[in-house]
Design an enzyme around this catalytic site. Structure first.
Site, PDB file in Angstrom:
ATOM      1  N   LYS A  62     -12.834 -33.441 -13.997  1.00  0.00           N
ATOM      2  CA  LYS A  62     -13.566 -34.691 -13.751  1.00  0.00           C
ATOM      3  C   LYS A  62     -13.618 -34.943 -12.250  1.00  0.00           C
ATOM      4  O   LYS A  62     -12.588 -34.868 -11.579  1.00  0.00           O
ATOM      5  CB  LYS A  62     -12.869 -35.856 -14.462  1.00  0.00           C
ATOM      6  CG  LYS A  62     -13.609 -37.179 -14.314  1.00  0.00           C
ATOM      7  CD  LYS A  62     -12.957 -38.285 -15.107  1.00  0.00           C
ATOM      8  CE  LYS A  62     -11.837 -38.987 -14.388  1.00  0.00           C
ATOM      9  NZ  LYS A  62     -12.190 -39.648 -13.129  1.00  0.00           N
ATOM     10  N   ARG A  94     -19.380 -40.920 -12.859  1.00  0.00           N
ATOM     11  CA  ARG A  94     -20.258 -41.756 -12.041  1.00  0.00           C
ATOM     12  C   ARG A  94     -20.330 -43.199 -12.540  1.00  0.00           C
ATOM     13  O   ARG A  94     -20.749 -44.081 -11.814  1.00  0.00           O
ATOM     14  CB  ARG A  94     -21.662 -41.113 -12.033  1.00  0.00           C
ATOM     15  CG  ARG A  94     -22.759 -41.901 -11.356  1.00  0.00           C
ATOM     16  CD  ARG A  94     -22.492 -42.109  -9.883  1.00  0.00           C
ATOM     17  NE  ARG A  94     -23.551 -42.872  -9.245  1.00  0.00           N
ATOM     18  CZ  ARG A  94     -23.732 -44.183  -9.379  1.00  0.00           C
ATOM     19  NH1 ARG A  94     -22.923 -44.886 -10.153  1.00  0.00           N
ATOM     20  NH2 ARG A  94     -24.719 -44.793  -8.737  1.00  0.00           N
ATOM     21  N   LYS A  95     -19.971 -43.422 -13.793  1.00  0.00           N
ATOM     22  CA  LYS A  95     -20.010 -44.779 -14.375  1.00  0.00           C
ATOM     23  C   LYS A  95     -21.338 -45.465 -14.085  1.00  0.00           C
ATOM     24  O   LYS A  95     -21.384 -46.524 -13.434  1.00  0.00           O
ATOM     25  CB  LYS A  95     -18.854 -45.642 -13.880  1.00  0.00           C
ATOM     26  CG  LYS A  95     -17.474 -45.096 -14.234  1.00  0.00           C
ATOM     27  CD  LYS A  95     -16.388 -46.083 -13.861  1.00  0.00           C
ATOM     28  CE  LYS A  95     -15.004 -45.578 -14.219  1.00  0.00           C
ATOM     29  NZ  LYS A  95     -14.533 -44.465 -13.383  1.00  0.00           N
ATOM     30  N   ASP A  98     -26.661 -49.376 -13.961  1.00  0.00           N
ATOM     31  CA  ASP A  98     -27.849 -50.123 -13.521  1.00  0.00           C
ATOM     32  C   ASP A  98     -28.944 -50.128 -14.600  1.00  0.00           C
ATOM     33  O   ASP A  98     -28.730 -49.657 -15.713  1.00  0.00           O
ATOM     34  CB  ASP A  98     -28.359 -49.501 -12.214  1.00  0.00           C
ATOM     35  CG  ASP A  98     -28.906 -50.549 -11.262  1.00  0.00           C
ATOM     36  OD1 ASP A  98     -29.716 -51.383 -11.704  1.00  0.00           O
ATOM     37  OD2 ASP A  98     -28.520 -50.527 -10.077  1.00  0.00           O
ATOM     38  N   ILE A  99     -30.113 -50.637 -14.246  1.00  0.00           N
ATOM     39  CA  ILE A  99     -31.237 -50.615 -15.192  1.00  0.00           C
ATOM     40  C   ILE A  99     -31.675 -49.172 -15.422  1.00  0.00           C
ATOM     41  O   ILE A  99     -31.412 -48.284 -14.594  1.00  0.00           O
ATOM     42  CB  ILE A  99     -32.429 -51.456 -14.680  1.00  0.00           C
ATOM     43  CG1 ILE A  99     -32.963 -50.899 -13.353  1.00  0.00           C
ATOM     44  CG2 ILE A  99     -32.065 -52.929 -14.565  1.00  0.00           C
ATOM     45  CD1 ILE A  99     -34.315 -51.440 -12.951  1.00  0.00           C
ATOM     46  N   THR A 102     -33.486 -47.072 -12.660  1.00  0.00           N
ATOM     47  CA  THR A 102     -32.638 -46.688 -11.518  1.00  0.00           C
ATOM     48  C   THR A 102     -31.652 -45.591 -11.904  1.00  0.00           C
ATOM     49  O   THR A 102     -31.466 -44.629 -11.149  1.00  0.00           O
ATOM     50  CB  THR A 102     -31.876 -47.932 -10.982  1.00  0.00           C
ATOM     51  OG1 THR A 102     -32.840 -48.908 -10.603  1.00  0.00           O
ATOM     52  CG2 THR A 102     -30.998 -47.585  -9.801  1.00  0.00           C
ATOM     53  N   ARG A 241      -3.488 -38.487 -10.483  1.00  0.00           N
ATOM     54  CA  ARG A 241      -2.355 -38.419  -9.565  1.00  0.00           C
ATOM     55  C   ARG A 241      -1.095 -37.840 -10.196  1.00  0.00           C
ATOM     56  O   ARG A 241      -0.294 -37.201  -9.508  1.00  0.00           O
ATOM     57  CB  ARG A 241      -2.084 -39.820  -8.989  1.00  0.00           C
ATOM     58  CG  ARG A 241      -3.115 -40.230  -7.966  1.00  0.00           C
ATOM     59  CD  ARG A 241      -3.058 -41.725  -7.669  1.00  0.00           C
ATOM     60  NE  ARG A 241      -3.610 -42.504  -8.775  1.00  0.00           N
ATOM     61  CZ  ARG A 241      -3.670 -43.845  -8.782  1.00  0.00           C
ATOM     62  NH1 ARG A 241      -3.221 -44.518  -7.750  1.00  0.00           N
ATOM     63  NH2 ARG A 241      -4.204 -44.477  -9.803  1.00  0.00           N
TER      64      ARG A 241
HETATM   65  P1  5BU Z   1      -5.126 -41.515 -12.008  1.00  0.00           P
HETATM   66  O1  5BU Z   1      -4.781 -40.913 -10.698  1.00  0.00           O
HETATM   67  O2  5BU Z   1      -4.620 -40.681 -13.205  1.00  0.00           O
HETATM   68  O3  5BU Z   1      -4.745 -42.965 -12.115  1.00  0.00           O
HETATM   69  O4  5BU Z   1      -6.735 -41.437 -12.035  1.00  0.00           O
HETATM   70  C1  5BU Z   1      -7.470 -41.978 -13.086  1.00  0.00           C
HETATM   71  C2  5BU Z   1      -8.921 -41.549 -12.963  1.00  0.00           C
HETATM   72  O5  5BU Z   1      -9.623 -42.019 -14.116  1.00  0.00           O
HETATM   73  C3  5BU Z   1      -9.647 -42.117 -11.759  1.00  0.00           C
HETATM   74  O6  5BU Z   1     -10.600 -41.156 -11.355  1.00  0.00           O
HETATM   75  C4  5BU Z   1     -10.337 -43.347 -12.289  1.00  0.00           C
HETATM   76  O7  5BU Z   1     -11.546 -43.609 -11.593  1.00  0.00           O
HETATM   77  C5  5BU Z   1     -10.627 -42.951 -13.728  1.00  0.00           C
HETATM   78  N1  5BU Z   1     -10.634 -44.066 -14.689  1.00  0.00           N
HETATM   79  C6  5BU Z   1      -9.532 -44.866 -14.942  1.00  0.00           C
HETATM   80  O8  5BU Z   1      -8.490 -44.697 -14.340  1.00  0.00           O
HETATM   81  N2  5BU Z   1      -9.613 -45.862 -15.877  1.00  0.00           N
HETATM   82  C7  5BU Z   1     -10.719 -46.092 -16.596  1.00  0.00           C
HETATM   83  O9  5BU Z   1     -10.753 -46.995 -17.438  1.00  0.00           O
HETATM   84  C8  5BU Z   1     -11.826 -45.242 -16.341  1.00  0.00           C
HETATM   85  C9  5BU Z   1     -11.761 -44.251 -15.404  1.00  0.00           C
HETATM   86 BR1  5BU Z   1     -13.359 -45.481 -17.315  1.00  0.00          BR
END
Ligand code: 5BU
Length: 282
Positions: A62, A94-95, A98-99, A102, A241
């Site tokens: 991801k 990318r989440k 928008d409309i 776009t 992380r």
């Molecule tokens: P982490 O380092 O394990 O905390 O990263 C979590 C990733 O998942 C990070 O890229 C967030 O943008 C993504 N994420 C999230 O943490 N929670 C959510 O609800 C969603 C995405 Br949707």
């Protein structure tokens, strides 16, 4: 939605009408991993280095491609090559929100050209059904079989408003776009939010906020362990992380791989009445 979480990935892949889901489950079974590495690295070199070293242990990589400071054609080329070499899918987080008009441009165009390389994308229904309709159209008109959308039905951050009716509507909208919507980003399986009469309905559940050793961070992130996520009906565990930030990321990814896969095998085996599968480690 009838629960499919106790059915094996092999069977779900074989029975699933969407070829991308078939491929995803096949990769998971072959590599014995349901780990999605959230590779939130900020340079091309760091991103490709971690993708190369952890690639053998993950099913999906991801990205947040817009945080890569030196993004360019070599970033995408590198990701595509590594995805082929290590057999994983690419998911751009990318989440879209928008409309419809776009998001089609954001998905296909700009410098990122996400549609050309990301197998999986995600979108929020905050803007209404039109956003999913627009992305669905691009997926189907794009002529690429292996593209899929995940709807952001829940979020892991403290105080998230993606709950209750919002989550239920995410499931209802997903049902209308079976050619492109492959599942959800959610903290649990969503079968109770909106029951379906279709026993074969099979949305794949990707769960973020997975960490073996931490409960959260200072900015509202909330974690659960691989085992609790799998017990809640998750299929794929998204960890960032906890893996790339560890002192030994290869060792860390192996721990997540083992914890996730053992929990998956236990879930399927316990449904089949066989309890003789691996210990509950995390
Ligand atoms: P982490 O380092 O394990 O905390 O990263 C979590 C990733 O998942 C990070 O890229 C967030 O943008 C993504 N994420 C999230 O943490 N929670 C959510 O609800 C969603 C995405 Br949707």
């Amino acid at each position: 939605m009838a629960s499919r979480s106790t059915v094996s990935f092999a069977q779900r892949g074989a029975e699933h009408p969407n070829p991308l889901v078939g491929r995803l489950f096949e990769i998971a079974e072959k590599k014995k991993t349901n780990v999605v590495l959230s590779a939130d690295l900020t340079t091309t070199k760091e991103l490709l280095t971690i993708a190369d070293s952890l690639g053998p242990h993950i099913a999906v990589l991801k990205t947040h491609i817009d945080i890569v400071s030196d993004f360019g054609p070599e970033t995408v080329q590198g990701l595509i090559e590594l995805a082929k070499r290590h057999d994983f899918l690419l998911f751009e987080d990318r989440k879209f929100v928008d409309i419809g008009n776009t998001v089609q441009k954001q998905y296909k165009g700009g410098v990122l050209r996400i549609h050309e390389w990301a197998h999986i994308i995600n979108a929020s229904i905050l803007a209404g059904e039109g956003i999913i309709q627009a992305l669905d159209q691009t997926v189907r008109d794009g002529g690429l079989e292996d593209r899929g959308i995940l709807i952001l039905a829940e979020m892991t951050s403290k105080g998230s408003l993606a709950v209750g009716e919002y989550t239920r509507l995410s499931v209802e909208i997903a049902r209308k776009y079976p050619k492109s919507v492959i599942g959800f980003v959610s903290t649990t399986e969503l079968s109770n939010h909106s029951p379906s009469n279709t026993p074969t309905e099979d949305f794949v559940v990707f769960t973020t906020g997975v960490n073996i050793s931490s409960k959260g961070d200072a900015l509202g992130q909330q974690y659960q362990t691989p085992t609790t996520a799998m017990a809640g009906g998750s299929d794929f565990l998204i960890a960032g992380r906890g893996i790339y930030g560890a002192s030994d990321p290869v060792d860390a990814v192996k721990q997540y791989q083992t914890a996730g896969w053992d929990a998956y095998e236990r879930r399927v085996a316990s449904h089949n009445g066989d309890k003789q599968v691996g210990p509950d480690i995390n």
